[in-house]
Motif scaffolding. Structure first.
Motif, PDB file in Angstrom:
ATOM      1  N   ALA A 140       0.859  -1.183   0.000  1.00 32.93           N
ATOM      2  CA  ALA A 140       0.000   0.000   0.000  1.00 32.93           C
ATOM      3  C   ALA A 140       0.895   1.232   0.000  1.00 32.93           C
ATOM      4  O   ALA A 140       2.030   1.177   0.474  1.00 32.93           O
ATOM      5  CB  ALA A 140      -0.895   0.014   1.241  1.00 32.93           C
ATOM      6  N   SER A 148      -1.454   4.922   5.604  1.00 35.08           N
ATOM      7  CA  SER A 148      -1.877   4.748   4.221  1.00 35.08           C
ATOM      8  C   SER A 148      -3.190   5.480   3.980  1.00 35.08           C
ATOM      9  O   SER A 148      -4.049   5.545   4.869  1.00 35.08           O
ATOM     10  CB  SER A 148      -2.057   3.251   3.900  1.00 35.08           C
ATOM     11  OG  SER A 148      -0.830   2.568   4.020  1.00 35.08           O
ATOM     12  N   ARG A 150      -6.984   6.281   2.255  1.00 40.32           N
ATOM     13  CA  ARG A 150      -8.151   5.443   2.045  1.00 40.32           C
ATOM     14  C   ARG A 150      -8.147   4.899   0.627  1.00 40.32           C
ATOM     15  O   ARG A 150      -7.728   5.562  -0.309  1.00 40.32           O
ATOM     16  CB  ARG A 150      -9.427   6.246   2.287  1.00 40.32           C
ATOM     17  CG  ARG A 150      -9.612   6.697   3.727  1.00 40.32           C
ATOM     18  CD  ARG A 150     -10.931   7.423   3.907  1.00 40.32           C
ATOM     19  NE  ARG A 150     -12.065   6.546   3.584  1.00 40.32           N
ATOM     20  CZ  ARG A 150     -13.330   6.967   3.546  1.00 40.32           C
ATOM     21  NH1 ARG A 150     -13.611   8.242   3.782  1.00 40.32           N
ATOM     22  NH2 ARG A 150     -14.303   6.117   3.259  1.00 40.32           N
ATOM     23  N   HIS A 151      -8.616   3.667   0.506  1.00 41.53           N
ATOM     24  CA  HIS A 151      -8.735   3.014  -0.796  1.00 41.53           C
ATOM     25  C   HIS A 151     -10.220   2.792  -1.070  1.00 41.53           C
ATOM     26  O   HIS A 151     -11.000   2.547  -0.139  1.00 41.53           O
ATOM     27  CB  HIS A 151      -7.980   1.682  -0.778  1.00 41.53           C
ATOM     28  CG  HIS A 151      -7.899   1.008  -2.109  1.00 41.53           C
ATOM     29  ND1 HIS A 151      -8.860   0.127  -2.552  1.00 41.53           N
ATOM     30  CD2 HIS A 151      -6.974   1.092  -3.104  1.00 41.53           C
ATOM     31  CE1 HIS A 151      -8.534  -0.313  -3.756  1.00 41.53           C
ATOM     32  NE2 HIS A 151      -7.397   0.253  -4.112  1.00 41.53           N
ATOM     33  N   TRP A 156      -6.052  -0.776   1.056  1.00 36.25           N
ATOM     34  CA  TRP A 156      -4.853  -0.173   1.642  1.00 36.25           C
ATOM     35  C   TRP A 156      -4.954  -0.100   3.158  1.00 36.25           C
ATOM     36  O   TRP A 156      -3.984  -0.378   3.872  1.00 36.25           O
ATOM     37  CB  TRP A 156      -4.623   1.213   1.060  1.00 36.25           C
ATOM     38  CG  TRP A 156      -4.211   1.194  -0.378  1.00 36.25           C
ATOM     39  CD1 TRP A 156      -3.681   0.145  -1.073  1.00 36.25           C
ATOM     40  CD2 TRP A 156      -4.315   2.282  -1.303  1.00 36.25           C
ATOM     41  NE1 TRP A 156      -3.435   0.506  -2.378  1.00 36.25           N
ATOM     42  CE2 TRP A 156      -3.810   1.810  -2.559  1.00 36.25           C
ATOM     43  CE3 TRP A 156      -4.775   3.587  -1.216  1.00 36.25           C
ATOM     44  CZ2 TRP A 156      -3.752   2.622  -3.686  1.00 36.25           C
ATOM     45  CZ3 TRP A 156      -4.725   4.402  -2.346  1.00 36.25           C
ATOM     46  CH2 TRP A 156      -4.219   3.915  -3.574  1.00 36.25           C
ATOM     47  N   GLU A 157      -6.131   0.270   3.665  1.00 33.61           N
ATOM     48  CA  GLU A 157      -6.288   0.340   5.123  1.00 33.61           C
ATOM     49  C   GLU A 157      -6.187  -1.044   5.759  1.00 33.61           C
ATOM     50  O   GLU A 157      -5.717  -1.185   6.892  1.00 33.61           O
ATOM     51  CB  GLU A 157      -7.635   0.955   5.487  1.00 33.61           C
ATOM     52  CG  GLU A 157      -7.891   2.340   4.880  1.00 33.61           C
ATOM     53  CD  GLU A 157      -8.742   2.257   3.617  1.00 33.61           C
ATOM     54  OE1 GLU A 157      -8.279   1.637   2.628  1.00 33.61           O
ATOM     55  OE2 GLU A 157      -9.855   2.788   3.626  1.00 33.61           O
ATOM     56  N   GLY A 224       2.275   7.671  -2.796  1.00 32.18           N
ATOM     57  CA  GLY A 224       1.741   7.005  -3.973  1.00 32.18           C
ATOM     58  C   GLY A 224       2.684   6.848  -5.142  1.00 32.18           C
ATOM     59  O   GLY A 224       2.308   6.233  -6.155  1.00 32.18           O
ATOM     60  N   GLU A 227       2.817   3.477  -7.253  1.00 32.79           N
ATOM     61  CA  GLU A 227       1.561   2.734  -7.354  1.00 32.79           C
ATOM     62  C   GLU A 227       1.246   2.511  -8.833  1.00 32.79           C
ATOM     63  O   GLU A 227       1.437   3.403  -9.665  1.00 32.79           O
ATOM     64  CB  GLU A 227       0.423   3.505  -6.682  1.00 32.79           C
ATOM     65  CG  GLU A 227       0.418   3.374  -5.171  1.00 32.79           C
ATOM     66  CD  GLU A 227       0.260   1.936  -4.717  1.00 32.79           C
ATOM     67  OE1 GLU A 227      -0.645   1.244  -5.221  1.00 32.79           O
ATOM     68  OE2 GLU A 227       1.032   1.508  -3.845  1.00 32.79           O
ATOM     69  N   VAL A 229      -1.686   1.787 -10.409  1.00 31.11           N
ATOM     70  CA  VAL A 229      -3.062   1.899 -10.905  1.00 31.11           C
ATOM     71  C   VAL A 229      -3.120   2.574 -12.267  1.00 31.11           C
ATOM     72  O   VAL A 229      -4.088   2.392 -13.015  1.00 31.11           O
ATOM     73  CB  VAL A 229      -3.942   2.662  -9.892  1.00 31.11           C
ATOM     74  CG1 VAL A 229      -4.147   1.844  -8.637  1.00 31.11           C
ATOM     75  CG2 VAL A 229      -3.325   4.019  -9.546  1.00 31.11           C
TER      76      VAL A 229
END
Length: 385
Positions: A140, A148, A150-151, A156-157, A224, A227, A229
């Motif tokens: 995360a 971390s 919020r996802h 992630w949490e 981030g 990451e 994504v």
């Protein structure tokens, strides 16, 4: 002075003076203070050690590697591994637990991680009072405070359920993204030694990247950087799934689309046996379906490396993690697929040699780096005061 003692093997006051630039009286005073604190120990002099020299023998000192312990944790989605070491990062004990993907919640993860640390301490006849620094790698993004963001689906949490608070009993606590710790390990022991611009691509269950530019690990406001994504929007990649998961999925698709009479050793596998590592092993043995999959995964990896090269301009991209064992043919296929007409030169693509322990080793290296810099701020640990 303590940082010098940490890095040195045995040393004399003259050695320390030459390295630190301090006066003799200040150097001797600092060494005596470290000895009183139990962080440095005086060794037998040259005569007592059997190394006779004329004149007064010089006092010799060395860091007390057993003065405290470091804890490195690889807290992945499907596993948690704990490594306990002395201050020289020599392993003392290890504990590991495996989990089904996405099978636990935050409190369960907190309890499992804490229990494994306690088990590792017990196995080495140590207690929490002996711990100087703990570093945990999680899948995360992690900000500078160890938390971390919020996802959308809470992932992630769940991977980092306020671990910085759970581990607050330790004097020094560091929570990091797991790919960032892979980058630490590659710099310390792996393919990034001597390199200041590189990406450690952790390619296990999901893709993650530890990005180092000009010798500095990049983080970003929310942690981030690295990451993956963004690959949801890259044609031919379409997401952040790891290379092993992609290999297994592509092999399943290939077998379903191939005539059942076609020869492939993959057909002999039972339910649940078709994973990325197995596909790579069958490809290495010459299976035609597995070899086609290797080329497909290599093409995907080439696209990933091209994007990372355009974003960060690294000298090297290092494929790290458990998947790196046996991935040489995928890397070779990716090198063949790397475009030659992009604006920046393509980075070197290398398979890591550090294997599945890369995050744990990076966690130990990061814990040691923090201890080296901050021990005197927290010594002695609360339990010893």
């Amino acid at each position: 002075m303590f940082r010098y003692a940490w890095d040195a093997e045995e040393f004399t006051a003259s050695d320390a003076m030459g390295a630190t630039g301090l006066t003799r009286s200040t150097t001797i005073e600092a060494i005596d203070t470290l000895c009183e604190l139990g962080l440095v120990v005086e060794l037998p002099n040259a005569r007592e050690a059997g190394d006779y020299r004329k004149g007064r023998p010089a006092r010799r000192f060395i860091l007390r590697a057993d003065a405290a312990v470091l804890v490195g944790v690889d807290a992945g989605n499907s596993h948690i591994g704990v490594t306990l070491t002395d201050l020289r990062s020599h392993p003392l004990s290890q504990q590991r637990a495996t989990r089904a993907l996405d099978s636990d919640d935050g409190p369960t993860r907190q309890g499992l991680l804490s229990g494994l640390i306690d088990d590792a301490l017990t196995a080495s006849n140590r207690t929490r009072e002996d711990v100087l620094a703990v570093c945990v790698g999680v899948p995360a993004p992690v900000d500078r405070s160890g938390r971390s963001p919020r996802h959308p689906n809470g992932f992630w949490e769940r991977m980092n359920p306020d671990l910085v608070d759970v581990l607050s009993w330790a004097p020094l606590v560091r929570i990091e993204n797991d790919a960032s710790l892979a980058a630490f390990a590659e710099a310390e022991w792996g393919a990034a030694r001597g390199c200041e611009d590189y990406v450690a691509l952790l390619a296990g269950d999901r893709l993650g990247a530890g990005v180092v530019v000009d010798g500095h690990l990049l983080r970003g406001r929310h942690g981030g950087v690295g990451e993956m994504v963004a690959f949801d929007y890259v044609q031919g990649v379409g997401g952040a799934d790891g290379l092993g998961i992609r290999a297994a999925r592509l092999a399943e698709d290939a077998l379903a689309a191939t005539d059942a009479s076609a020869s492939s050793s993959l057909r002999t596998l039972g339910p649940g046996q078709l994973d990325g590592k197995t596909v790579l092993e069958h490809a290495h043995a010459g299976d035609p379906v597995a070899r086609r999959v290797v080329n497909q995964v290599g093409d995907i990896l080439a696209r990933i490396v091209s994007v990372l090269g355009s974003m960060y301009d690294p000298q090297r991209v290092i494929v790290s993690g458990a998947i790196a064992d046996g991935i040489d043919e995928v890397v070779a296929a990716a090198r063949r697929s790397l475009p030659t007409d992009i604006d920046l030169p393509a980075p070197d693509l290398i398979a890591s040699t550090l294997g599945a322990d890369v995050v744990a080793r990076g966690a130990v290296a990061a814990a040691a780096a923090q201890a080296r810099a901050q021990t005197l701020d927290v010594w002695p640990p609360r339990g010893r005061r």
